[in-house]
Enzyme design. Sequence first.
Site, mmCIF file in Angstrom:
data_model
loop_
_atom_site.group_PDB
_atom_site.id
_atom_site.type_symbol
_atom_site.label_atom_id
_atom_site.label_comp_id
_atom_site.label_asym_id
_atom_site.label_seq_id
_atom_site.Cartn_x
_atom_site.Cartn_y
_atom_site.Cartn_z
ATOM 1 N N CYS A 47 33.430 32.770 55.742
ATOM 2 C CA CYS A 47 33.001 34.091 56.237
ATOM 3 C C CYS A 47 34.044 34.694 57.314
ATOM 4 O O CYS A 47 34.808 34.112 57.625
ATOM 5 C CB CYS A 47 31.613 34.127 56.838
ATOM 6 S SG CYS A 47 31.974 33.122 58.196
ATOM 7 N N CYS A 49 33.428 35.797 60.347
ATOM 8 C CA CYS A 49 33.533 35.339 61.784
ATOM 9 C C CYS A 49 33.879 33.862 61.919
ATOM 10 O O CYS A 49 34.450 33.583 63.170
ATOM 11 C CB CYS A 49 32.078 35.149 62.194
ATOM 12 S SG CYS A 49 30.647 34.131 61.392
#
Length: 145
Positions: A47, A49
């Site tokens: 992902c 993040c």
Amino acid sequence: MPYPEYLVAPMRQELTQVGVKECRTPAEVDAVVKSQGVVMMVVNSVCGCAAGKARPGIAMALQHPNRPDTVATVFAGADVDATSRVREYLSGFAPSSPSVALLRDGKVLYMVERRDIETRSADMIADLLTLAFDKFCAPEVATVQ
């Protein structure tokens, strides 16, 4: 079905190039978690993040003088069985990737979950981790009486 290795390999390297040991099997996870001292276990992820916040923050934190005795990682979505084993050690916390746990004797001392990562910058994540390193990884200083 796990992510293809060509996709996750560069993301793995972001941690291994700063000295993080990969655990790809449950047996490797068990060996690391049962090692002496404080273990930092990173659940890596594809992902955004993880890419923009978690991995850079972890790399910065690992430059701190106080740090865990062992630093290891599993890759969610790629090291499926190894990640499942880590999550057994993290019982009481919802499955979360990316995430970072400090453990001693297989017990969680400190946990940074995805929700903690999503709302912070890489610098802020490094600060969280270095504060935890100072609390749980600093050598004990003998007091003179």
